[in-house]
Design an enzyme around this catalytic site. Structure first.
Site, PDB file in Angstrom:
ATOM      1  N   HIS A   1     -19.916  60.621  80.602  1.00  0.00           N
ATOM      2  CA  HIS A   1     -18.970  61.052  79.562  1.00  0.00           C
ATOM      3  C   HIS A   1     -18.621  62.529  79.756  1.00  0.00           C
ATOM      4  CE1 HIS A   1     -21.007  57.812  76.892  1.00  0.00           C
ATOM      5  NE2 HIS A   1     -19.781  57.378  77.100  1.00  0.00           N
TER       6      HIS A   1
ATOM      7  N   LYS B   1     -20.919  47.431  64.892  1.00  0.00           N
ATOM      8  CA  LYS B   1     -21.961  47.796  65.866  1.00  0.00           C
ATOM      9  C   LYS B   1     -23.130  48.437  65.142  1.00  0.00           C
ATOM     10  CE  LYS B   1     -19.282  48.711  70.079  1.00  0.00           C
ATOM     11  NZ  LYS B   1     -18.927  49.735  71.060  1.00  0.00           N
TER      12      LYS B   1
HETATM   13  P1  ADP Z   1     -20.176  53.064  77.079  1.00  0.00           P
HETATM   14  O1  ADP Z   1     -20.950  52.416  75.989  1.00  0.00           O
HETATM   15  O2  ADP Z   1     -19.344  52.146  77.923  1.00  0.00           O
HETATM   16  O3  ADP Z   1     -20.997  54.026  77.881  1.00  0.00           O
HETATM   17  P2  ADP Z   1     -18.316  54.536  75.241  1.00  0.00           P
HETATM   18  O4  ADP Z   1     -17.720  53.601  74.269  1.00  0.00           O
HETATM   19  O5  ADP Z   1     -19.154  55.596  74.652  1.00  0.00           O
HETATM   20  O6  ADP Z   1     -19.125  53.903  76.393  1.00  0.00           O
HETATM   21  O7  ADP Z   1     -17.210  55.118  76.219  1.00  0.00           O
HETATM   22  C1  ADP Z   1     -16.163  55.927  75.910  1.00  0.00           C
HETATM   23  C2  ADP Z   1     -15.289  56.093  77.126  1.00  0.00           C
HETATM   24  O8  ADP Z   1     -16.032  56.717  78.166  1.00  0.00           O
HETATM   25  C3  ADP Z   1     -14.750  54.818  77.726  1.00  0.00           C
HETATM   26  O9  ADP Z   1     -13.443  55.085  78.215  1.00  0.00           O
HETATM   27  C4  ADP Z   1     -15.681  54.541  78.879  1.00  0.00           C
HETATM   28  O10 ADP Z   1     -15.047  53.804  79.902  1.00  0.00           O
HETATM   29  C5  ADP Z   1     -15.973  55.941  79.339  1.00  0.00           C
HETATM   30  N1  ADP Z   1     -17.241  56.055  80.042  1.00  0.00           N
HETATM   31  C6  ADP Z   1     -18.461  55.653  79.635  1.00  0.00           C
HETATM   32  N2  ADP Z   1     -19.416  55.922  80.561  1.00  0.00           N
HETATM   33  C7  ADP Z   1     -18.757  56.508  81.596  1.00  0.00           C
HETATM   34  C8  ADP Z   1     -19.155  56.996  82.866  1.00  0.00           C
HETATM   35  N3  ADP Z   1     -20.410  56.898  83.312  1.00  0.00           N
HETATM   36  N4  ADP Z   1     -18.210  57.525  83.648  1.00  0.00           N
HETATM   37  C9  ADP Z   1     -16.928  57.586  83.229  1.00  0.00           C
HETATM   38  N5  ADP Z   1     -16.474  57.133  82.071  1.00  0.00           N
HETATM   39  C10 ADP Z   1     -17.367  56.610  81.250  1.00  0.00           C
END
Ligand code: ADP
Length: 159
Positions: free
Chosen positions: A17, A41
């Site tokens: 992130h 959730k």
């Molecule tokens: P998750 O539960 O999939 O980790 P979130 O709902 O918190 O994710 O994700 C928010 C955004 O960040 C989404 O667009 C997701 O694709 C992106 N994201 C999550 N993890 C990563 C990562 N490791 N690299 C790049 N983008 C990410």
């Protein structure tokens, strides 16, 4: 002032992130990380804990901030006069859902674009679910999250 929002669950924020936030912060004047509240959730970290962990991770990014939002992301983007919604794309598996959401958001508000950013390849297999699972079984997650997140995970799982 060019503003982008970056919505997600952030349960908890990972280095993947953060990689996306850093890329977005280099492209926009202001990046608002939006912690989406979804009553369907049941996250491990409370809203306030997630805000605190994101805020801590943003300490070296002066043009990034964090807020909570309940409701449609496109409304959040409008409220903050954002011109873009940032999403991270890790693999093809992310694509279908992201594609649908981006097109629906564009239908709702044609002036706001979704921008997909790819993280460094070392983060492409990372997601918050995997991190929680590793932490639950006492694996070292310090390579994937900030020291503060690692510490909070250890506390959650009773270390
Ligand atoms: P998750 O539960 O999939 O980790 P979130 O709902 O918190 O994710 O994700 C928010 C955004 O960040 C989404 O667009 C997701 O694709 C992106 N994201 C999550 N993890 C990563 C990562 N490791 N690299 C790049 N983008 C990410």
């Amino acid at each position: 002032m060019r503003t982008a929002i970056y919505p997600g669950t952030f349960d908890p924020i990972t280095n993947g992130h953060l990689d996306i936030i850093e890329r977005a912060a280099a492209m926009f004047d202001r990046v608002i990380v939006v912690i989406a509240i979804n009553s369907n959730k049941s996250p491990l970290f409370s809203k306030d804990e997630r805000v605190e962990l994101v805020r801590d991770a943003l300490s070296e990014l002066p043009n990034a901030e964090v807020i909570l939002h309940e409701g449609l992301m496109i409304d959040c983007a409008r409220e903050h006069s954002a011109i873009a919604i940032i999403r991270g794309l890790r693999a093809i598996s992310d694509f279908e859902y992201e594609f649908q959401m981006a097109l629906m958001n564009r239908k709702l508000e044609p002036t706001i674009s979704t921008i997909f950013l790819m993280p460094h390849e070392k983060y492409t297999y990372l997601n918050s679910t995997i991190i929680r699972e590793l932490a639950r079984y006492r694996q070292n997650v310090s390579e994937f999250v900030s020291p503060k997140v690692a510490e909070m995970l250890a506390l959650k799982y009773g270390e």
